[in-house]
Design an enzyme around this catalytic site. Sequence first.
Site, PDB file in Angstrom:
ATOM      1  N   LYS A 234       0.852  -1.199   0.000  1.00  0.00           N
ATOM      2  CA  LYS A 234       0.000   0.000   0.000  1.00  0.00           C
ATOM      3  C   LYS A 234       0.877   1.235   0.000  1.00  0.00           C
ATOM      4  O   LYS A 234       1.676   1.451   0.897  1.00  0.00           O
ATOM      5  CB  LYS A 234      -0.922   0.047   1.219  1.00  0.00           C
ATOM      6  CG  LYS A 234      -2.019   1.119   1.057  1.00  0.00           C
ATOM      7  CD  LYS A 234      -2.663   1.537   2.361  1.00  0.00           C
ATOM      8  CE  LYS A 234      -1.911   2.646   3.059  1.00  0.00           C
ATOM      9  NZ  LYS A 234      -1.965   3.957   2.340  1.00  0.00           N
ATOM     10  N   ALA A 236       1.479   5.441   0.048  1.00  0.00           N
ATOM     11  CA  ALA A 236       0.882   6.572   0.757  1.00  0.00           C
ATOM     12  C   ALA A 236      -0.094   7.291  -0.158  1.00  0.00           C
ATOM     13  O   ALA A 236       0.177   7.478  -1.351  1.00  0.00           O
ATOM     14  CB  ALA A 236       1.972   7.525   1.231  1.00  0.00           C
ATOM     15  N   GLU A 237      -1.221   7.710   0.394  1.00  0.00           N
ATOM     16  CA  GLU A 237      -2.228   8.381  -0.434  1.00  0.00           C
ATOM     17  C   GLU A 237      -1.732   9.723  -0.984  1.00  0.00           C
ATOM     18  O   GLU A 237      -2.218  10.194  -2.015  1.00  0.00           O
ATOM     19  CB  GLU A 237      -3.521   8.597   0.358  1.00  0.00           C
ATOM     20  CG  GLU A 237      -3.386   9.425   1.618  1.00  0.00           C
ATOM     21  CD  GLU A 237      -3.103   8.570   2.853  1.00  0.00           C
ATOM     22  OE1 GLU A 237      -3.459   9.031   3.956  1.00  0.00           O
ATOM     23  OE2 GLU A 237      -2.541   7.471   2.714  1.00  0.00           O
ATOM     24  N   GLU A 310       9.515   0.946  11.069  1.00  0.00           N
ATOM     25  CA  GLU A 310      10.513   2.016  11.021  1.00  0.00           C
ATOM     26  C   GLU A 310       9.744   3.303  11.218  1.00  0.00           C
ATOM     27  O   GLU A 310       8.997   3.741  10.341  1.00  0.00           O
ATOM     28  CB  GLU A 310      11.253   1.989   9.675  1.00  0.00           C
ATOM     29  CG  GLU A 310      12.554   2.780   9.693  1.00  0.00           C
ATOM     30  CD  GLU A 310      12.369   4.200   9.207  1.00  0.00           C
ATOM     31  OE1 GLU A 310      12.316   5.098  10.091  1.00  0.00           O
ATOM     32  OE2 GLU A 310      12.268   4.424   8.011  1.00  0.00           O
ATOM     33  N   CYS A 344      12.650  11.191   8.840  1.00  0.00           N
ATOM     34  CA  CYS A 344      12.438  10.643  10.177  1.00  0.00           C
ATOM     35  C   CYS A 344      13.684  10.747  11.051  1.00  0.00           C
ATOM     36  O   CYS A 344      13.588  10.826  12.274  1.00  0.00           O
ATOM     37  CB  CYS A 344      11.976   9.194  10.090  1.00  0.00           C
ATOM     38  SG  CYS A 344      13.088   8.139   9.142  1.00  0.00           S
ATOM     39  N   GLU A 441       8.117  15.307  17.008  1.00  0.00           N
ATOM     40  CA  GLU A 441       8.635  15.281  15.644  1.00  0.00           C
ATOM     41  C   GLU A 441       7.881  16.299  14.794  1.00  0.00           C
ATOM     42  O   GLU A 441       6.690  16.148  14.527  1.00  0.00           O
ATOM     43  CB  GLU A 441       8.492  13.878  15.051  1.00  0.00           C
ATOM     44  CG  GLU A 441       9.184  13.702  13.726  1.00  0.00           C
ATOM     45  CD  GLU A 441       9.124  12.264  13.231  1.00  0.00           C
ATOM     46  OE1 GLU A 441      10.075  11.847  12.556  1.00  0.00           O
ATOM     47  OE2 GLU A 441       8.135  11.570  13.511  1.00  0.00           O
ATOM     48  N   ILE A 442       8.574  17.345  14.352  1.00  0.00           N
ATOM     49  CA  ILE A 442       7.949  18.412  13.576  1.00  0.00           C
ATOM     50  C   ILE A 442       7.803  18.010  12.118  1.00  0.00           C
ATOM     51  O   ILE A 442       6.813  18.306  11.468  1.00  0.00           O
ATOM     52  CB  ILE A 442       8.757  19.718  13.710  1.00  0.00           C
ATOM     53  CG1 ILE A 442       8.780  20.164  15.178  1.00  0.00           C
ATOM     54  CG2 ILE A 442       8.167  20.813  12.820  1.00  0.00           C
ATOM     55  CD1 ILE A 442       9.670  21.375  15.440  1.00  0.00           C
TER      56      ILE A 442
END
Length: 543
Positions: A234, A236-237, A310, A344, A441-442
Amino acid sequence: MAARRAVSSLLSRCLYASPKTLSPSLIPKGERAHGAAAGILQRFSTAAAIEDPVAPPVQVNYTKLLINGKFVDSASGKTFQTLDPRTGEVIAHVAEGDAEDINCAVRAARKAFDEGPWPKMTAYERSRILLRFADLIDKHNDELAALETWDNGKPYEQAAKIEVPMLSRLMRYYAGWADKIHGLIVPADGPHHVQVLHEPIGVVGQIIPWNFPLLMFAWKVGPALACGNTIVLKSAEQTPLTALYAAKLLHEAGLPEGVLNVVSGFGPTAGAALASHMDVDKIAFTGSTETGKIIQELAARSNLKPVTLELGGKSPFIIMDDANIDHAVELAHFALFFNQGQCCCAGSRTFVHENVYDEFVEKSKARALKRVVGDPFKNGIEQGPQIDGEQFSKVLRYIRAGVDSGATLVTGGERAGSKGFYIQPTVFSDVKDNMVIAQEEIFGPVQSILKFKDLNEVIQRANASKYGLAAGVFTNNLNTANTLMRALRVGTVWINCFDVFDAAIPFGGYKMSGVGREKGIDSLKNYLQVKAVVTPLRNSAWL
């Protein structure tokens, strides 16, 4: 040829070159310039590059689901829009898969695994198909890069010279592993012949993120196929286009039907159906920690399938007082602002020794003001737009939270231009550990600079996070480097460098940054079962 060099060399070129080396649904109402940063906009080289977007040099040819080797409409007939983050305009309408489509894809993958040729094919032949795929990636490098930039917003030169070549390199790396996966003969305490077999795990569900769509495709698909598994992936949209294009090339290379199925769709529908499916044998996910928890719970509640995750990070970047400050400023800038800060492992907590703190802050401000923001298809652009309006607004909220909590807004802090999801490179100083911008996490171009006094203090503060994905260390003292590399509770420590990725280097996190490792030999373990086979020996010549 530069586009085919190892990714570490290319990253180094991007890091140490001048800013000119690198080549949005509309903003929500109420997002206006505010505070002292409002007057800074004119000092960024943005307006011309943003207000006049160029036409992407590629066409969108694949927008349907790929199931059992064929492009098909979704069962519901629904589609969703994928948007150009430079303008917010629609790029294409993409088939929206849901649980019914996941069921179809899983059935195809199950048949291809249980009955089809892939796991029964010789490992050498699997290797040859992956190598042919790598050749096709090289041939279509520019189209893949253009689609990635158009759908994601990252600079075209980054996509074309770093990420697509790394996709090819990863596929060659895993092609090399395909015929080198083997078990053991184990000596037993008695007359028994003991074999340890490494077998493909079966049907694998994979869910990839939007920040590095092609690289995450490679990190997931490469080892799973090398080990002989079949896949339902799948995408990412926000970024569905390149996975469909790459999967088409993989089938062109000779991949049998049903071995790789790609379903575009949304997390609560397609993603949840994949994670909870009773006939999926393993799940691999890259994304936020919050979503990772949901994935793990769904897997546990269904058939207890193993999960690799992850996830997020809040990586410390530690600069000691013996550092070359100009070099450290450039490295810390790269560690945070690379890929619009949408990374990330970004060095998002910049710890600077008090002896060099003021100098570092001033030079970091100057470097941020020189950063060139604009249309990622144009030459000389370092920073494109954020992925979409949701992420754009989230980053601006974090910036306001930083100001409200008492951090000093050194530069930036506003949107850039009048359309698209562009944000000025932003630098905060006087950041404290308890501030939201130092804890959460910005995922945007926001650098937070913190002051420390000594080594023991910075170790304690750097480790005081729920995350443990990566860290950077900048020092000329070998003893300091050795101390920090062992003391920091993270999966990767970069010493006097950052974001150096290689096909053979494992990547993953401690604590809430994930479970398992991507890349390298360790990634193969995610996609293999271990089976012991014991047979009695009669009158054996040796044991």
